[in-house]
Write a protein that holds these residues in place. Sequence first.
Motif, PDB file in Angstrom:
ATOM      1  N   VAL A   1    -122.001 -34.082  85.792  1.00  0.00           N
ATOM      2  CA  VAL A   1    -123.017 -33.296  86.500  1.00  0.00           C
ATOM      3  C   VAL A   1    -124.175 -34.221  86.852  1.00  0.00           C
ATOM      4  CG1 VAL A   1    -124.621 -31.350  86.367  1.00  0.00           C
ATOM      5  CG2 VAL A   1    -122.388 -31.195  85.242  1.00  0.00           C
ATOM      6  N   ARG A   2    -124.567 -34.204  88.125  1.00  0.00           N
ATOM      7  CA  ARG A   2    -125.729 -34.960  88.584  1.00  0.00           C
ATOM      8  C   ARG A   2    -126.626 -34.011  89.363  1.00  0.00           C
ATOM      9  NH1 ARG A   2    -123.973 -40.223  87.707  1.00  0.00           N
ATOM     10  NH2 ARG A   2    -121.744 -40.586  87.948  1.00  0.00           N
ATOM     11  N   PHE A   3    -127.833 -34.463  89.719  1.00  0.00           N
ATOM     12  CA  PHE A   3    -128.705 -33.620  90.552  1.00  0.00           C
ATOM     13  C   PHE A   3    -129.650 -34.500  91.350  1.00  0.00           C
ATOM     14  CE2 PHE A   3    -130.646 -33.946  86.339  1.00  0.00           C
ATOM     15  CZ  PHE A   3    -131.960 -34.313  86.616  1.00  0.00           C
ATOM     16  N   THR A   4    -130.038 -33.985  92.515  1.00  0.00           N
ATOM     17  CA  THR A   4    -130.986 -34.684  93.378  1.00  0.00           C
ATOM     18  C   THR A   4    -131.628 -33.680  94.329  1.00  0.00           C
ATOM     19  OG1 THR A   4    -131.225 -36.689  94.704  1.00  0.00           O
ATOM     20  CG2 THR A   4    -129.372 -35.304  95.248  1.00  0.00           C
ATOM     21  N   SER A   5    -132.906 -33.871  94.672  1.00  0.00           N
ATOM     22  CA  SER A   5    -133.855 -34.805  94.084  1.00  0.00           C
ATOM     23  C   SER A   5    -134.937 -34.011  93.377  1.00  0.00           C
ATOM     24  CB  SER A   5    -134.541 -35.637  95.172  1.00  0.00           C
ATOM     25  OG  SER A   5    -133.732 -36.635  95.699  1.00  0.00           O
ATOM     26  N   PRO A   6    -135.357 -34.443  92.210  1.00  0.00           N
ATOM     27  CA  PRO A   6    -136.439 -33.748  91.516  1.00  0.00           C
ATOM     28  C   PRO A   6    -137.803 -34.217  92.013  1.00  0.00           C
ATOM     29  CG  PRO A   6    -135.659 -35.536  90.159  1.00  0.00           C
ATOM     30  CD  PRO A   6    -134.806 -35.543  91.407  1.00  0.00           C
ATOM     31  N   HIS A   7    -138.834 -33.465  91.673  1.00  0.00           N
ATOM     32  CA  HIS A   7    -140.216 -33.829  91.988  1.00  0.00           C
ATOM     33  C   HIS A   7    -140.935 -34.053  90.655  1.00  0.00           C
ATOM     34  CE1 HIS A   7    -144.333 -33.634  93.420  1.00  0.00           C
ATOM     35  NE2 HIS A   7    -143.918 -33.521  94.669  1.00  0.00           N
ATOM     36  N   PRO A   8    -141.675 -35.150  90.530  1.00  0.00           N
ATOM     37  CA  PRO A   8    -142.353 -35.421  89.255  1.00  0.00           C
ATOM     38  C   PRO A   8    -143.242 -34.274  88.782  1.00  0.00           C
ATOM     39  CG  PRO A   8    -142.418 -37.373  90.639  1.00  0.00           C
ATOM     40  CD  PRO A   8    -141.851 -36.272  91.493  1.00  0.00           C
ATOM     41  N   ARG A   9    -143.828 -33.531  89.729  1.00  0.00           N
ATOM     42  CA  ARG A   9    -144.710 -32.431  89.337  1.00  0.00           C
ATOM     43  C   ARG A   9    -143.994 -31.410  88.475  1.00  0.00           C
ATOM     44  NH1 ARG A   9    -146.146 -28.202  93.850  1.00  0.00           N
ATOM     45  NH2 ARG A   9    -144.036 -27.616  93.271  1.00  0.00           N
ATOM     46  N   ASP A  10    -142.731 -31.144  88.784  1.00  0.00           N
ATOM     47  CA  ASP A  10    -141.979 -30.082  88.113  1.00  0.00           C
ATOM     48  C   ASP A  10    -141.052 -30.602  87.032  1.00  0.00           C
ATOM     49  OD1 ASP A  10    -142.916 -27.896  89.888  1.00  0.00           O
ATOM     50  OD2 ASP A  10    -141.862 -29.039  91.418  1.00  0.00           O
ATOM     51  N   PHE A  11    -141.137 -31.905  86.729  1.00  0.00           N
ATOM     52  CA  PHE A  11    -140.201 -32.488  85.776  1.00  0.00           C
ATOM     53  C   PHE A  11    -140.727 -32.284  84.361  1.00  0.00           C
ATOM     54  CE2 PHE A  11    -137.241 -35.412  83.913  1.00  0.00           C
ATOM     55  CZ  PHE A  11    -136.139 -35.304  84.741  1.00  0.00           C
ATOM     56  N   THR A  12    -140.198 -31.286  83.677  1.00  0.00           N
ATOM     57  CA  THR A  12    -140.727 -30.862  82.381  1.00  0.00           C
ATOM     58  C   THR A  12    -139.849 -31.350  81.229  1.00  0.00           C
ATOM     59  OG1 THR A  12    -139.611 -28.759  82.841  1.00  0.00           O
ATOM     60  CG2 THR A  12    -141.969 -28.854  83.243  1.00  0.00           C
ATOM     61  N   ASP A  13    -140.416 -31.287  80.024  1.00  0.00           N
ATOM     62  CA  ASP A  13    -139.722 -31.801  78.838  1.00  0.00           C
ATOM     63  C   ASP A  13    -138.403 -31.079  78.573  1.00  0.00           C
ATOM     64  OD1 ASP A  13    -141.814 -33.512  78.562  1.00  0.00           O
ATOM     65  OD2 ASP A  13    -142.716 -32.539  76.818  1.00  0.00           O
TER      66      ASP A  13
ATOM     67  N   ASP B   1    -152.902 -44.031  92.924  1.00  0.00           N
ATOM     68  CA  ASP B   1    -153.429 -42.668  92.835  1.00  0.00           C
ATOM     69  C   ASP B   1    -154.129 -42.260  94.124  1.00  0.00           C
ATOM     70  OD1 ASP B   1    -152.435 -42.614  90.298  1.00  0.00           O
ATOM     71  OD2 ASP B   1    -154.388 -42.627  89.274  1.00  0.00           O
ATOM     72  N   THR B   2    -154.812 -43.212  94.764  1.00  0.00           N
ATOM     73  CA  THR B   2    -155.509 -42.906  96.017  1.00  0.00           C
ATOM     74  C   THR B   2    -154.518 -42.512  97.102  1.00  0.00           C
ATOM     75  OG1 THR B   2    -157.246 -44.488  95.456  1.00  0.00           O
ATOM     76  CG2 THR B   2    -157.088 -43.822  97.763  1.00  0.00           C
ATOM     77  N   VAL B   3    -153.440 -43.269  97.229  1.00  0.00           N
ATOM     78  CA  VAL B   3    -152.435 -42.968  98.250  1.00  0.00           C
ATOM     79  C   VAL B   3    -151.684 -41.685  97.905  1.00  0.00           C
ATOM     80  CG1 VAL B   3    -150.331 -43.791  99.370  1.00  0.00           C
ATOM     81  CG2 VAL B   3    -152.207 -45.380  98.930  1.00  0.00           C
TER      82      VAL B   3
ATOM     83  N   SER C   1    -148.611 -34.224  93.958  1.00  0.00           N
ATOM     84  CA  SER C   1    -149.414 -33.584  92.911  1.00  0.00           C
ATOM     85  C   SER C   1    -149.234 -34.231  91.535  1.00  0.00           C
ATOM     86  CB  SER C   1    -149.057 -32.108  92.833  1.00  0.00           C
ATOM     87  OG  SER C   1    -147.658 -31.956  92.775  1.00  0.00           O
ATOM     88  N   TYR C   2    -149.072 -35.541  91.490  1.00  0.00           N
ATOM     89  CA  TYR C   2    -149.014 -36.277  90.231  1.00  0.00           C
ATOM     90  C   TYR C   2    -149.704 -37.609  90.482  1.00  0.00           C
ATOM     91  CZ  TYR C   2    -145.288 -38.527  92.847  1.00  0.00           C
ATOM     92  OH  TYR C   2    -144.594 -39.170  93.840  1.00  0.00           O
ATOM     93  N   ARG C   3    -149.961 -38.336  89.399  1.00  0.00           N
ATOM     94  CA  ARG C   3    -150.589 -39.645  89.518  1.00  0.00           C
ATOM     95  C   ARG C   3    -149.758 -40.658  88.735  1.00  0.00           C
ATOM     96  NH1 ARG C   3    -152.073 -37.100  93.044  1.00  0.00           N
ATOM     97  NH2 ARG C   3    -154.176 -36.394  93.586  1.00  0.00           N
ATOM     98  N   GLN C   4    -150.131 -41.932  88.843  1.00  0.00           N
ATOM     99  CA  GLN C   4    -149.330 -42.991  88.251  1.00  0.00           C
ATOM    100  C   GLN C   4    -149.051 -42.748  86.770  1.00  0.00           C
ATOM    101  OE1 GLN C   4    -150.380 -47.369  86.819  1.00  0.00           O
ATOM    102  NE2 GLN C   4    -150.477 -47.282  89.048  1.00  0.00           N
ATOM    103  N   GLU C   5    -150.071 -42.371  86.021  1.00  0.00           N
ATOM    104  CA  GLU C   5    -149.906 -42.188  84.571  1.00  0.00           C
ATOM    105  C   GLU C   5    -148.879 -41.105  84.267  1.00  0.00           C
ATOM    106  OE1 GLU C   5    -152.632 -41.302  80.571  1.00  0.00           O
ATOM    107  OE2 GLU C   5    -153.533 -41.192  82.576  1.00  0.00           O
ATOM    108  N   ARG C   6    -148.936 -40.013  85.001  1.00  0.00           N
ATOM    109  CA  ARG C   6    -147.978 -38.918  84.813  1.00  0.00           C
ATOM    110  C   ARG C   6    -146.553 -39.399  85.122  1.00  0.00           C
ATOM    111  NH1 ARG C   6    -145.175 -34.407  83.351  1.00  0.00           N
ATOM    112  NH2 ARG C   6    -144.443 -33.176  85.097  1.00  0.00           N
ATOM    113  N   TYR C   7    -146.404 -40.144  86.200  1.00  0.00           N
ATOM    114  CA  TYR C   7    -145.080 -40.619  86.609  1.00  0.00           C
ATOM    115  C   TYR C   7    -144.489 -41.537  85.538  1.00  0.00           C
ATOM    116  CZ  TYR C   7    -141.298 -42.458  89.458  1.00  0.00           C
ATOM    117  OH  TYR C   7    -140.057 -42.808  89.925  1.00  0.00           O
TER     118      TYR C   7
END
Length: 506
Positions: free
Chosen positions: A244-256, A281-283, A290-296
Amino acid sequence: MTSSDRSQAVGVKTYEVRTYGCQMNVHDSERLSGLLEEAGYVRAPEDAGEGNADVVVFNTCAVRENADNRLYGNLGRLAPMKASRPGMQIAVGGCLAQKDRDTIVKKAPWVDVVFGTHNIGKLPILLERARIQDEAQVEIAESLEAFPSTLPTRRESAYAAWVSISVGCNNTCTFCIVPALRGKEKDRRTGDILAEIEALVGEGVCEITLLGQNVNAYGSDIGDREAFSKLLRACGAIEGLERVRFTSPHPRDFTDDVIAAMAETPNVMPQLHMPLQSGSDTVLKAMRRSYRQERYLGIIEKVRAAIPHAAITTDIIVGFPGETEEDFEETLHVVREARFAQAFTFQYSKRPGTPAATMEDQIPKEVVQKRYERLVALQEEISWEENKKQVGRTLELMVAEGEGRKDGATRRLSGRAPDNRLVHFTKPDQEVRPGDVVTVEITYAAPHHLLAEGAVLDVRRTRAGDAWEKRNAAPEAKPAGVLLGLPTIGVPEPLPVATTGGCGGH
């Protein structure tokens, strides 16, 4: 007499579908092929040559600046062929058709049908109506008429399939026009998804890829934030489903809970495609991501902790309006930290109709090119280093079809490792079919593939291999192609690489 001649002799009409863009378009094209075959058409032979099909369908993409030029160039080449072949028809669908509507028929009056992303099921009816009325049919639905996965399908692979779990997107990324063309996110019922997967497994499919423009936002329709992780776990309970694979997720919604489901569900593969787009983060703010470098980087760290051998891939845009040298250095920093197995890198291209297209501080082409080359060089180095870590490992490969262009000359076959790395291996003495599983030891690493030069350690014949053999045993006796399911993992070789910012490029 060629197969095309035979088709004409018995009055059977042939078709050709040309696909541009992303995974969702590949998925839709399989539906278009299934619909046409259910209506009595047969696929034109690959050696028939351009313009020799009775119906040519363009399934278009709109995320590139020159997408319309490419379409009209292709349509222009077909115009004289159509003029010399009474009864030939041309149809244009997909995102560009949804966007340009009547413009297509004005610029190319020899087009017979224009249809949108929401009503692909109408294609056979529109073709017949155009034939009877002898005039172009333009029909663009504003909302989804039928979920594409409910339509007849002609899958490209006997052993691997796409399964769409949602269509549309609720994000507003400033570089992307897709939400405007495919609409707001609409989720399929979980029961329908699992029923389709079970039907596919019954046909011999052993690998599926869950597909959505923002796949891990699944459940937003019903307010269940853990719906996607529950779906992954439910896939783990389907007997006979090996990968099973999946594509593509968004970092905003990628939960534990998704990370836990990936780690704890044996048939969910240790692979993650997580679009970055920029490390600044600026770009990211200018992109409306809706995420920043640290979150990613935090997500990457958690995935590696839970799944140590996971291969992580990404999408990156270079030269977004306003990107400074400091911003670009931030992207390079993330690439060094994340150590992606592979990155799909793109030079920013204006998408007409997107906010970014009219932003100030558009970056000069020569600056973008130099940054792009630096990024590619860094990623190539990292990809090679990460691949070298695979040398000495014993891996199970699912044998693939058509992925090793030099296999014939080298007496090798090719397959995909659990983490989706491409591996070329020595052809064993016994028969091995696409869909079968072989065990090999990795002996050599290149930046984009691995080699297993020793003898194959084990061959496991599978129901997927049986399905491939059955499909290829008597091609003339194949059913009309009205099968459930979808194509091979990744975009098939003849198609263009999926474009960032389009379907599945989030």
